[in-house]
Design an enzyme around this catalytic site. Structure first.
Site, mmCIF file in Angstrom:
data_model
loop_
_atom_site.group_PDB
_atom_site.id
_atom_site.type_symbol
_atom_site.label_atom_id
_atom_site.label_comp_id
_atom_site.label_asym_id
_atom_site.label_seq_id
_atom_site.Cartn_x
_atom_site.Cartn_y
_atom_site.Cartn_z
ATOM 1 N N ASP A 1 0.822 -1.205 0.000
ATOM 2 C CA ASP A 1 0.000 0.000 0.000
ATOM 3 C C ASP A 1 0.859 1.260 0.000
ATOM 4 O OD1 ASP A 1 -2.154 -1.631 0.126
ATOM 5 O OD2 ASP A 1 -2.702 -1.181 2.191
ATOM 6 N N LYS A 2 0.259 2.344 -0.467
ATOM 7 C CA LYS A 2 0.951 3.632 -0.459
ATOM 8 C C LYS A 2 1.048 4.191 0.953
ATOM 9 C CE LYS A 2 0.879 8.249 -2.502
ATOM 10 N NZ LYS A 2 0.403 9.069 -3.634
#
EC number: 5.4.99.27
Length: 372
Positions: A85-86
């Site tokens: 995930d970012k």
């Protein structure tokens, strides 16, 4: 899924029954930390350089672009075990051809650090990880909610959790499975990777719907009488009795596909009593369908009936997908927690086998949909 209802964004059922818990969660680099655990030790020799990186609030692809710009490594030459995930702080491993090592000697970036390097014989591929350990900090947790959190975590540690695909799989608006369905119906898309991703989102949505149906069955088996189960599922008295006898929350069904846990081959559940013992010992678990031609087929009975109920309208597209099986029921490992009453912080740590989502576990804990 009834494809006539395809515009309905699906929300899976929880396995636990507690009310929602008040806590604040922000997926930032201080409060959400992911540490990738490699599948094997790196050999110390070979033509590939393994980079152990820490990225903060960057997606894996964004990190690769930064490294590519400073090193000259082409995007296709990077290897990685999984996309992360970012949001949050992530420690993960990447691989590049060793000949580019010198180009990284002066690498510098505020959100991306190279912590250490190793050499290895092969490029990292998707799936070349054991799993991920997670650190989650919840804030604004009052003592009464901390007690609820402790009880919920003890229950999850004991019974396991429904291994749904997380919201990240379905895009910003939670509906990219619809685009996958449109592609299966004949819509053209030039970007092959995006096409495959959207079709996999369609498969994932159906998987979640079937798993939710099984969670519902498990609740009904606990809460309803044999007579009521007969009426709901049109099963025999013997099958209803078998369901009621199972003490663990997630009920196994004769004829369904099982798999050796946490990695292993699929097989059919033929001797339910024997497999229940192995399931309770966490040696095997139930496998849900990712529809396609290569997926191991379910045998018979209620498992097949429930599967047909969810997947019947997607069968016309089966030949366009490879398919596989995915564990429906998994377990938290290395679980621990601590509560700081003065700061009102509740910190949770656990390890998940590859393919499972920490956000799914957190949704089950808080009984709230993420992201909020």
């Amino acid at each position: 899924m009834n494809l006539a209802e395809e515009n309905t964004i699906f929300k899976p059922l929880y396995s636990l029954k507690h009310s929602s818990i008040n806590a604040y969660f922000s997926k930032n680099s201080d409060d959400f930390v992911v540490r990738e655990r490699p599948l094997y030790e790196f050999s110390g020799k070979g033509e590939h350089l393994i980079l152990h990186i820490n990225k903060k609030d960057l997606s894996t692809n964004e990190a690769l672009k930064i490294l590519s710009e400073q090193s000259g490594v082409k995007m296709r030459d990077f290897g990685y075990a999984g996309l992360k995930d970012k949001q949050g702080s992530t420690f993960q491993y990447l691989s590049i051809p060793k000949k580019f090592e010198s180009f990284l000697s002066n690498f510098s970036h505020s959100k991306l650090k190279i912590l250490e390097t190793f050499t290895h014989e092969n490029k990292l591929r998707i799936g070349h990880l054991k799993g991920n350990s997670f650190f989650i900090r919840l804030k604004k947790v009052m003592p009464s909610d901390a007690l609820k959190l402790e009880q919920v975590l003890m229950n999850l540690d004991k019974q396991g959790f429904a291994n749904y695909f997380g919201y990240q799989r379905f895009g910003k608006f939670g509906d990219n499975y619809k685009e996958g369905l449109e592609i299966l119906r004949g819509k053209k898309m030039k970007n092959i990777k995006m096409k495959e991703f959207l079709i996999s989102a369609f498969q994932s949505d159906l998987f979640n719907r079937y798993l939710s149906k099984r969670v519902e069955l498990s609740h009904f088996a606990n809460d309803f009488s044999e007579k009521e189960l007969l009426q709901i599922y049109k099963i025999s008295k013997e099958e209803a009795k078998e369901l009621k006898k199972q003490e663990q929350f997630f009920k196994l069904l004769k004829g369904e596909v099982l798999g050796h846990y946490p990695f292993g081959k699929c097989f059919l559940c033929e001797d339910l009593s024997a497999e229940l013992e192995r399931f309770r010992a966490r040696d095997i678990s139930a496998m849900g369908l990712l529809i396609g031609t290569k997926a191991y087929e379910t045998g018979e009975g209620l498992a097949l009936n429930l599967e047909n109920e969810i997947f019947k309208d997607a069968l016309e597209f089966k030949a366009k997908m490879q398919g596989s099986r995915r564990f429906m029921w998994r377990y938290l490992e290395e679980l621990k927690w601590r509560y700081d009453e003065e700061k009102a912080h509740f910190c949770i740590e656990f390890f998940l086998q590859k393919g499972s989502y920490a956000t799914v576990v957190l949704e089950e804990i808080l009984h709230k949909n993420l992201p909020e």
